[in-house]
Design a protein around this motif. Structure first.
Motif, PDB file in Angstrom:
ATOM      1  N   MET A 131      26.531 -46.894 117.647  1.00 24.65           N
ATOM      2  CA  MET A 131      27.304 -47.190 116.449  1.00 24.65           C
ATOM      3  C   MET A 131      28.785 -47.067 116.781  1.00 24.65           C
ATOM      4  O   MET A 131      29.365 -45.997 116.690  1.00 24.65           O
ATOM      5  N   PRO A 132      29.413 -48.179 117.189  1.00 25.15           N
ATOM      6  CA  PRO A 132      30.817 -48.142 117.582  1.00 25.15           C
ATOM      7  C   PRO A 132      31.732 -47.681 116.447  1.00 25.15           C
ATOM      8  O   PRO A 132      31.524 -48.041 115.288  1.00 25.15           O
ATOM      9  N   GLY A 133      32.715 -46.881 116.795  1.00 28.07           N
ATOM     10  CA  GLY A 133      33.771 -46.509 115.868  1.00 28.07           C
ATOM     11  C   GLY A 133      33.313 -45.835 114.587  1.00 28.07           C
ATOM     12  O   GLY A 133      33.938 -46.016 113.566  1.00 28.07           O
ATOM     13  N   GLY A 134      32.225 -45.094 114.620  1.00 29.01           N
ATOM     14  CA  GLY A 134      31.763 -44.386 113.436  1.00 29.01           C
ATOM     15  C   GLY A 134      31.210 -45.286 112.346  1.00 29.01           C
ATOM     16  O   GLY A 134      31.184 -44.907 111.179  1.00 29.01           O
ATOM     17  N   MET A 135      30.777 -46.475 112.688  1.00 31.86           N
ATOM     18  CA  MET A 135      30.222 -47.401 111.707  1.00 31.86           C
ATOM     19  C   MET A 135      28.913 -46.853 111.133  1.00 31.86           C
ATOM     20  O   MET A 135      28.231 -46.066 111.767  1.00 31.86           O
ATOM     21  N   THR A 136      28.565 -47.304 109.945  1.00 30.21           N
ATOM     22  CA  THR A 136      27.274 -46.952 109.365  1.00 30.21           C
ATOM     23  C   THR A 136      26.208 -47.894 109.923  1.00 30.21           C
ATOM     24  O   THR A 136      26.528 -48.940 110.522  1.00 30.21           O
ATOM     25  N   LEU A 137      24.949 -47.549 109.697  1.00 33.49           N
ATOM     26  CA  LEU A 137      23.859 -48.429 110.130  1.00 33.49           C
ATOM     27  C   LEU A 137      23.980 -49.810 109.476  1.00 33.49           C
ATOM     28  O   LEU A 137      23.760 -50.831 110.133  1.00 33.49           O
ATOM     29  N   SER A 138      24.348 -49.844 108.209  1.00 34.20           N
ATOM     30  CA  SER A 138      24.512 -51.122 107.515  1.00 34.20           C
ATOM     31  C   SER A 138      25.647 -51.944 108.122  1.00 34.20           C
ATOM     32  O   SER A 138      25.531 -53.171 108.248  1.00 34.20           O
TER      33      SER A 138
END
Length: 176
Positions: A131-138
């Protein structure tokens, strides 16, 4: 006339399965390989063997750039004839890896809707989810969908379909 997937397969070595975690890549690769009498390779398992560690530990130790470099190296080392390759979901972030898979034969995107993906993936930490850059799963789901679609020669939805039925669809779609 443009060559069909069957034409590409007659000259090339592998069918590669790409898509989100939980799309069924490992399961379907095993079933498809068995049906074809081909080898089955799972890049996540090859990465673990190469690093002698579990994916979450590899990702924690090397970070995303290091993990993608290892994944590129593992994909570059694939050279088995007549194989079905199950890739990790993050392979789409490695342009060299994607180019290598496409050079080896048809690339099939196993598509899954967001709700099914979220239900199947469970704890992303257990799956070493990139999950690059702290992105959420969505967020990751939304970012990857067009990348998978652009890389694929064939897209097959895996929601609400049994693995056996999906394998039949794959066999028809790649015209084996």
């Amino acid at each position: 006339m443009e060559p069909t997937l069957l034409d590409r397969l007659s000259h090339e070595r592998c069918v590669s399965l790409i898509g989100m975690a939980g799309a069924g890549k490992s399961t379907l690769a095993t079933l498809l390989a068995r049906r074809l009498g081909w080898a089955c390779l799972d890049t996540d398992r090859l990465i673990e063997a190469h690093c002698r560690a579990r994916l979450p530990d590899i990702l924690a130790r090397h970070g995303l750039p290091g993990f993608l470099a290892i994944e590129d190296e593992v994909v570059a080392g694939l050279g088995v004839r007549r194989c079905v390759v199950a890739t990790g979901g993050s392979v789409i972030y490695g342009p060299r890896a994607v180019a290598r898979l496409k050079a080896m034969g048809p690339v099939v995107y196993l598509a899954v809707d967001l709700a099914t993906f979220l239900a199947r993936v469970g704890d992303p930490g257990e799956r070493a989810f990139v999950m690059p850059g702290g992105m959420t799963l969505s967020d990751v789901y939304a970012e990857r969908q067009p990348l998978y679609a652009a890389a694929a020669d064939l897209t097959v939805a895996t929601c609400g379909v049994t693995p056996a039925a999906t394998v039949e669809h794959l066999l028809q779609g790649i015209k084996l």
